[in-house]
Design a protein around this motif. Structure first.
Motif, mmCIF file in Angstrom:
data_model
loop_
_atom_site.group_PDB
_atom_site.id
_atom_site.type_symbol
_atom_site.label_atom_id
_atom_site.label_comp_id
_atom_site.label_asym_id
_atom_site.label_seq_id
_atom_site.Cartn_x
_atom_site.Cartn_y
_atom_site.Cartn_z
ATOM 1 N N PRO A 131 0.739 -1.122 -0.110
ATOM 2 C CA PRO A 131 -0.109 -0.132 -0.023
ATOM 3 C C PRO A 131 0.885 1.256 0.010
ATOM 4 O O PRO A 131 1.863 1.273 0.651
ATOM 5 N N TYR A 132 0.327 2.146 -0.778
ATOM 6 C CA TYR A 132 1.038 3.526 -0.715
ATOM 7 C C TYR A 132 0.229 4.583 0.127
ATOM 8 O O TYR A 132 0.861 5.484 0.330
ATOM 9 N N LEU A 133 -0.841 4.135 0.536
ATOM 10 C CA LEU A 133 -1.605 4.784 1.649
ATOM 11 C C LEU A 133 -2.387 3.941 2.554
ATOM 12 O O LEU A 133 -2.970 3.007 1.839
ATOM 13 N N SER A 134 -2.107 4.177 3.760
ATOM 14 C CA SER A 134 -2.954 3.252 4.656
ATOM 15 C C SER A 134 -3.385 4.306 5.564
ATOM 16 O O SER A 134 -3.064 5.064 6.164
ATOM 17 N N ALA A 135 -5.039 4.329 5.892
ATOM 18 C CA ALA A 135 -5.603 5.516 6.231
ATOM 19 C C ALA A 135 -6.674 4.893 7.320
ATOM 20 O O ALA A 135 -7.195 3.770 7.252
ATOM 21 N N GLU A 136 -6.850 5.441 8.818
ATOM 22 C CA GLU A 136 -7.670 5.215 9.531
ATOM 23 C C GLU A 136 -9.086 6.120 9.303
ATOM 24 O O GLU A 136 -9.098 6.812 8.427
ATOM 25 N N THR A 137 -9.936 5.344 10.010
ATOM 26 C CA THR A 137 -11.504 6.113 9.959
ATOM 27 C C THR A 137 -11.526 6.867 11.401
ATOM 28 O O THR A 137 -11.023 6.482 12.535
ATOM 29 N N VAL A 138 -12.225 8.197 11.247
ATOM 30 C CA VAL A 138 -12.442 8.762 12.410
ATOM 31 C C VAL A 138 -13.712 9.439 12.654
ATOM 32 O O VAL A 138 -14.508 9.291 11.671
ATOM 33 N N VAL A 234 -11.648 -0.426 13.809
ATOM 34 C CA VAL A 234 -12.023 -0.524 12.293
ATOM 35 C C VAL A 234 -10.750 -0.687 11.488
ATOM 36 O O VAL A 234 -9.797 -0.287 11.845
ATOM 37 N N ARG A 235 -10.912 -1.560 10.486
ATOM 38 C CA ARG A 235 -9.852 -1.843 9.627
ATOM 39 C C ARG A 235 -9.411 -0.716 9.086
ATOM 40 O O ARG A 235 -10.097 0.173 8.699
ATOM 41 N N SER A 236 -8.064 -0.510 8.639
ATOM 42 C CA SER A 236 -7.588 0.902 7.962
ATOM 43 C C SER A 236 -7.712 0.584 6.626
ATOM 44 O O SER A 236 -8.011 -0.775 6.014
ATOM 45 N N VAL A 237 -7.659 1.691 5.712
ATOM 46 C CA VAL A 237 -8.149 1.747 4.421
ATOM 47 C C VAL A 237 -6.696 1.663 3.882
ATOM 48 O O VAL A 237 -6.134 2.637 3.649
ATOM 49 N N ASP A 238 -6.536 0.697 3.101
ATOM 50 C CA ASP A 238 -4.982 0.588 2.307
ATOM 51 C C ASP A 238 -5.186 0.341 0.824
ATOM 52 O O ASP A 238 -5.963 -0.550 0.422
ATOM 53 N N LEU A 254 7.326 -2.466 -8.165
ATOM 54 C CA LEU A 254 6.558 -1.477 -7.829
ATOM 55 C C LEU A 254 6.471 -1.449 -6.264
ATOM 56 O O LEU A 254 6.650 -0.319 -5.760
ATOM 57 N N SER A 255 6.293 -2.490 -5.661
ATOM 58 C CA SER A 255 6.323 -2.651 -4.028
ATOM 59 C C SER A 255 7.552 -2.095 -3.642
ATOM 60 O O SER A 255 7.489 -1.377 -2.547
ATOM 61 N N ASP A 256 8.615 -2.646 -4.059
ATOM 62 C CA ASP A 256 10.071 -2.267 -3.517
ATOM 63 C C ASP A 256 10.241 -0.637 -3.775
ATOM 64 O O ASP A 256 10.713 0.036 -2.853
ATOM 65 N N ALA A 257 9.693 -0.089 -4.967
ATOM 66 C CA ALA A 257 10.135 1.157 -5.112
ATOM 67 C C ALA A 257 8.987 2.273 -4.139
ATOM 68 O O ALA A 257 9.605 3.006 -3.581
ATOM 69 N N ILE A 258 7.673 1.773 -3.971
ATOM 70 C CA ILE A 258 6.937 2.124 -3.021
ATOM 71 C C ILE A 258 7.459 2.490 -1.730
ATOM 72 O O ILE A 258 7.579 3.422 -0.786
ATOM 73 N N ALA A 259 8.141 1.070 -1.278
ATOM 74 C CA ALA A 259 8.768 0.952 -0.021
ATOM 75 C C ALA A 259 9.904 1.771 0.223
ATOM 76 O O ALA A 259 10.082 2.774 1.341
ATOM 77 N N ALA A 260 10.756 2.127 -0.835
ATOM 78 C CA ALA A 260 11.896 3.233 -0.772
ATOM 79 C C ALA A 260 11.448 4.528 -0.687
ATOM 80 O O ALA A 260 12.056 5.417 -0.177
ATOM 81 N N LEU A 261 10.442 4.823 -1.539
ATOM 82 C CA LEU A 261 9.624 6.351 -1.435
ATOM 83 C C LEU A 261 9.096 6.596 -0.079
ATOM 84 O O LEU A 261 8.864 7.792 0.471
#
Length: 282
Positions: A131-138, A234-238, A254-261
């Motif tokens: 995931p490049y975005l992992s978001a919570e619910t509020v 609540v599960r995160s939005v990944d 792509l996953s490796d590049a996301i991790a590096a960024l």
């Protein structure tokens, strides 16, 4: 009827059930879906994305940044408005396309598809990257006297998008512990905000990037305050990048590049710049 819809109707593309032999006979697959796409296209990666979604600007910038990191040429295929199956919901992450449409886009246009949820309900022919975005619910409110959820008054009405993460948990929580509160469901996150603005509801529940995007990255300045400590999990939005399951090398790359960024703070800075994350890392 839009081009993709015409093609789907003429070819009877059936997503996971489409056989290679039948596809060859109908001539709808102009590029072999079982070949490695990078081998056919050299170093070019074509990203499909939804230009009408709230993350469109961020996703284009991320794709371009990934291309630079991988020394790959980047191309884009934009979903057309006529292909959307529903009106684009504001401040939302959902892609309003059918599984068949997405399959066809992979066959004809896409190496990678931005904006896929990381979960176990995706089609078997899709693999989603890190995931490049992992978001919570509020839960949030404009009630100045409420510093936490327990401070909300007894007649509280909480607006939420139907079937959003946390919606089922909210129903159970109200039934078991706060029968004096009312859940008010909407089809659109924009309505969740509007009904707080006009005084119809006391509070709202939403994934955090939606709230940030709606308020220019600063809910407090817009008069909303996020109430700490959700009363239920609540599960995160990944959200990540989808590739065909056969393109495991591309997906891993792509996953490796996301991790590096992510490690060097590039993605976090981009999220903040596009009002999808808070500068404090929230």
């Amino acid at each position: 009827m839009r081009p993709i819809q015409r093609a789907l109707a003429a070819a009877s593309v059936a997503g996971m059930a489409l056989s290679t032999a039948a596809a060859a006979q109908e001539g709808i697959i102009s590029r072999d879906i079982y070949q490695d796409r990078l081998r056919n296209d050299g170093n070019k990666i074509t990203f499909c994305y939804n230009p009408f979604g709230m993350m469109a600007g961020f996703e284009r910038e991320l794709a371009e940044t990934l291309g630079m990191a991988l020394l790959a040429e980047v191309d884009f295929f934009e979903i057309s408005r006529g292909d959307l199956q529903t009106i684009q919901s504001e401040y939302d992450y959902r892609i309003p396309l059918t599984v068949d449409q997405i399959f066809y886009m992979f066959v004809q246009y896409c190496d990678a598809f931005m904006g896929f949820l990381v979960n176990d309900r995706n089609p078997e022919w899709v693999t989603v990257s890190r995931p490049y975005l992992s978001a919570e619910t509020v839960i949030f409110s404009r009630d100045e006297d409420a510093d936490e959820i327990g401070d909300l008054p007894g007649d509280t009405r909480i607006g939420t998008r139907m079937m959003a993460p946390g919606d089922a948990q909210l129903i159970n929580f109200l039934s078991a512990q706060r029968a004096d509160w009312t859940r008010v469901p909407y089809y659109d996150n924009a309505l969740v905000l509007e009904r707080i603005e006009d005084g119809s509801n006391t509070a709202g529940m939403m994934w955090l990037p939606g709230l940030l995007n709606a308020t220019g990255g600063d809910p407090e300045a817009a008069g909303y305050h996020i109430l700490p400590q959700m009363p239920f999990q609540v599960r995160s939005v990944d959200v990540g990048i989808a590739t065909r399951a056969q393109d495991s090398f591309l997906n891993t790359t792509l996953s490796d590049a996301i991790a590096a960024l992510q490690a060097d703070g590039t993605i976090e800075a981009m999220l903040v710049a596009h009002d999808l994350a808070r500068p404090d890392g929230g």
